[in-house]
Design a protein around this motif. Structure first.
Motif, PDB file in Angstrom:
ATOM      1  N   PRO A   1      55.422 -29.930  -2.644  1.00 35.04           N
ATOM      2  CA  PRO A   1      56.526 -30.330  -1.893  1.00 35.04           C
ATOM      3  C   PRO A   1      57.221 -31.038  -1.663  1.00 35.04           C
ATOM      4  O   PRO A   1      56.981 -32.140  -1.613  1.00 35.04           O
ATOM      5  N   PRO A   2      58.578 -30.935  -0.762  1.00 36.14           N
ATOM      6  CA  PRO A   2      59.351 -31.992  -0.316  1.00 36.14           C
ATOM      7  C   PRO A   2      58.336 -32.857   0.585  1.00 36.14           C
ATOM      8  O   PRO A   2      57.838 -32.097   2.059  1.00 36.14           O
ATOM      9  N   SER A   3      58.591 -33.998   0.723  1.00 28.03           N
ATOM     10  CA  SER A   3      57.660 -35.321   1.378  1.00 28.03           C
ATOM     11  C   SER A   3      58.518 -35.733   2.418  1.00 28.03           C
ATOM     12  O   SER A   3      59.461 -35.926   2.299  1.00 28.03           O
ATOM     13  N   GLU A   4      58.271 -35.615   3.334  1.00 28.81           N
ATOM     14  CA  GLU A   4      59.432 -36.647   4.665  1.00 28.81           C
ATOM     15  C   GLU A   4      59.164 -38.026   4.886  1.00 28.81           C
ATOM     16  O   GLU A   4      59.813 -38.212   4.982  1.00 28.81           O
ATOM     17  N   ALA A   5      57.862 -38.185   4.076  1.00 29.84           N
ATOM     18  CA  ALA A   5      58.061 -39.622   3.692  1.00 29.84           C
ATOM     19  C   ALA A   5      58.864 -40.197   2.692  1.00 29.84           C
ATOM     20  O   ALA A   5      59.996 -41.032   2.605  1.00 29.84           O
ATOM     21  N   TYR A   6      59.265 -39.712   1.475  1.00 28.43           N
ATOM     22  CA  TYR A   6      59.888 -39.739   0.168  1.00 28.43           C
ATOM     23  C   TYR A   6      61.656 -38.874   0.990  1.00 28.43           C
ATOM     24  O   TYR A   6      62.729 -40.037   0.727  1.00 28.43           O
ATOM     25  N   ARG A   7      62.124 -38.252   2.289  1.00 29.99           N
ATOM     26  CA  ARG A   7      62.861 -37.832   2.894  1.00 29.99           C
ATOM     27  C   ARG A   7      63.525 -39.262   3.272  1.00 29.99           C
ATOM     28  O   ARG A   7      64.830 -40.421   3.831  1.00 29.99           O
ATOM     29  N   ALA A   8      62.421 -39.811   4.551  1.00 32.59           N
ATOM     30  CA  ALA A   8      62.812 -41.262   4.906  1.00 32.59           C
ATOM     31  C   ALA A   8      63.632 -42.683   4.587  1.00 32.59           C
ATOM     32  O   ALA A   8      64.234 -42.919   4.370  1.00 32.59           O
ATOM     33  N   ARG A   9      63.338 -42.463   3.108  1.00 33.79           N
ATOM     34  CA  ARG A   9      62.959 -43.449   2.287  1.00 33.79           C
ATOM     35  C   ARG A   9      63.967 -44.042   2.149  1.00 33.79           C
ATOM     36  O   ARG A   9      65.048 -44.354   1.476  1.00 33.79           O
ATOM     37  N   GLY A  10      64.857 -42.502   0.955  1.00 34.92           N
ATOM     38  CA  GLY A  10      65.037 -41.530   0.849  1.00 34.92           C
ATOM     39  C   GLY A  10      66.990 -42.166   1.631  1.00 34.92           C
ATOM     40  O   GLY A  10      68.075 -42.319   1.180  1.00 34.92           O
ATOM     41  N   GLU A  11      66.929 -42.171   3.030  1.00 31.13           N
ATOM     42  CA  GLU A  11      67.643 -41.374   3.912  1.00 31.13           C
ATOM     43  C   GLU A  11      67.949 -43.455   4.093  1.00 31.13           C
ATOM     44  O   GLU A  11      69.259 -43.861   4.389  1.00 31.13           O
ATOM     45  N   ARG A  12      66.863 -44.093   4.326  1.00 33.80           N
ATOM     46  CA  ARG A  12      66.652 -46.512   4.656  1.00 33.80           C
ATOM     47  C   ARG A  12      67.913 -46.149   3.342  1.00 33.80           C
ATOM     48  O   ARG A  12      68.514 -47.218   3.884  1.00 33.80           O
ATOM     49  N   ALA A  13      67.789 -46.259   2.084  1.00 30.44           N
ATOM     50  CA  ALA A  13      68.085 -46.762   0.934  1.00 30.44           C
ATOM     51  C   ALA A  13      69.597 -46.230   1.326  1.00 30.44           C
ATOM     52  O   ALA A  13      70.454 -46.803   1.062  1.00 30.44           O
ATOM     53  N   LEU A  14      70.554 -45.067   1.550  1.00 29.15           N
ATOM     54  CA  LEU A  14      71.706 -44.854   1.132  1.00 29.15           C
ATOM     55  C   LEU A  14      71.794 -45.303   3.091  1.00 29.15           C
ATOM     56  O   LEU A  14      72.985 -45.916   2.391  1.00 29.15           O
ATOM     57  N   ALA A  15      71.335 -45.647   3.812  1.00 28.77           N
ATOM     58  CA  ALA A  15      72.144 -46.370   4.854  1.00 28.77           C
ATOM     59  C   ALA A  15      72.062 -47.764   4.604  1.00 28.77           C
ATOM     60  O   ALA A  15      73.042 -48.179   5.337  1.00 28.77           O
ATOM     61  N   ARG A  16      71.482 -48.781   3.336  1.00 29.82           N
ATOM     62  CA  ARG A  16      71.610 -49.906   3.866  1.00 29.82           C
ATOM     63  C   ARG A  16      72.175 -49.984   2.109  1.00 29.82           C
ATOM     64  O   ARG A  16      72.483 -50.819   1.790  1.00 29.82           O
ATOM     65  N   GLY A  17      73.062 -48.841   1.748  1.00 31.29           N
ATOM     66  CA  GLY A  17      74.215 -49.177   0.475  1.00 31.29           C
ATOM     67  C   GLY A  17      73.718 -48.760  -0.890  1.00 31.29           C
ATOM     68  O   GLY A  17      73.848 -48.966  -1.979  1.00 31.29           O
ATOM     69  N   ALA A  18      72.507 -47.909  -1.054  1.00 37.76           N
ATOM     70  CA  ALA A  18      71.391 -47.491  -2.574  1.00 37.76           C
ATOM     71  C   ALA A  18      71.193 -46.404  -2.682  1.00 37.76           C
ATOM     72  O   ALA A  18      71.368 -45.674  -1.305  1.00 37.76           O
ATOM     73  N   ILE A  19      71.225 -45.691  -3.849  1.00 36.68           N
ATOM     74  CA  ILE A  19      71.067 -43.955  -4.007  1.00 36.68           C
ATOM     75  C   ILE A  19      70.114 -44.343  -4.786  1.00 36.68           C
ATOM     76  O   ILE A  19      69.585 -45.022  -5.834  1.00 36.68           O
ATOM     77  N   ILE A  20      68.712 -43.926  -4.117  1.00 38.35           N
ATOM     78  CA  ILE A  20      67.876 -43.537  -5.584  1.00 38.35           C
ATOM     79  C   ILE A  20      67.911 -42.198  -6.350  1.00 38.35           C
ATOM     80  O   ILE A  20      68.809 -40.904  -5.896  1.00 38.35           O
ATOM     81  N   VAL A  21      67.537 -42.196  -7.855  1.00 39.57           N
ATOM     82  CA  VAL A  21      67.896 -41.144  -8.988  1.00 39.57           C
ATOM     83  C   VAL A  21      66.941 -41.262  -8.628  1.00 39.57           C
ATOM     84  O   VAL A  21      65.581 -41.748  -9.580  1.00 39.57           O
ATOM     85  N   GLY A  22      66.191 -39.415  -8.811  1.00 35.12           N
ATOM     86  CA  GLY A  22      64.737 -38.899  -9.451  1.00 35.12           C
ATOM     87  C   GLY A  22      65.316 -38.260 -10.127  1.00 35.12           C
ATOM     88  O   GLY A  22      66.126 -37.107 -10.664  1.00 35.12           O
ATOM     89  N   VAL A  23      63.990 -37.840 -10.932  1.00 37.00           N
ATOM     90  CA  VAL A  23      63.849 -36.987 -12.154  1.00 37.00           C
ATOM     91  C   VAL A  23      63.749 -35.546 -11.605  1.00 37.00           C
ATOM     92  O   VAL A  23      62.530 -35.531 -10.766  1.00 37.00           O
TER      93      VAL A  23
END
Length: 159
Positions: free
Chosen positions: A8-30
């Motif tokens: 199921p969706p993980s809070e840890a991955y959500r937080a990492r994605g949010e941090r990446a977006l705040a730093r100007g990056a987008i994580i692309v997942g399959v």
């Protein structure tokens, strides 16, 4: 990120994605490739692509049909993922591959072009722009998201 598990969706991955977006990056997942659509078996988008802060990518074939193997559910966008010519170790040099990883690589490349075209735009704005310019497909959003990723056309390369 060519990861994909049935978690199921993980809070840890959500937080990492949010941090990446705040730093100007987008994580692309399959989205994953565990489905057998022709048999009526559509598996859900795998982790970590199933979180809202990671751009999830599904796959379509050359006729713009959802790939038989492409998972569904939380899909943001799709890319070419069936019979994609790819590099391969020598002496072969090239091979034809299929998968949501091939589609995600294509989407990531287009994403880089969109970011290069407007380096001052925020990552969330780039994400929105990419989805807004996707080619709409005749399939549910749970299968294709916003549609087929489209590379930007530069004013210097337009006909």
């Amino acid at each position: 990120m060519p990861l994909g598990s049935a978690r199921p969706p993980s809070e840890a991955y959500r937080a990492r994605g949010e941090r990446a977006l705040a730093r100007g990056a987008i994580i692309v997942g399959v989205a994953g490739r565990a489905s057998h659509r022709t048999r009526g078996n559509i598996q859900p988008t795998g982790s970590p692509a199933n979180v809202v802060t990671i751009l999830s990518v599904g796959a379509v074939d050359s006729d713009l049909r959802v790939a038989d193997f492409s998972n569904g559910g939380k899909i943001d966008i799709v890319g070419p993922g069936v019979g994609v010519l790819s590099s391969w170790p020598l002496p072969q040099a090239y091979n034809t591959l299929s998968g949501t990883s091939a589609a995600a690589a294509h989407v990531a490349g287009v994403l880089a072009l969109v970011m290069e075209a407007d380096p001052h735009a925020s990552a969330p704005e780039i994400w929105r722009r990419m989805l807004a310019t996707a080619r709409q497909l005749n399939a549910p959003a749970s299968d294709v998201g916003a549609g087929l990723v489209q590379a930007p056309v530069s004013a210097t390369t337009a006909p």
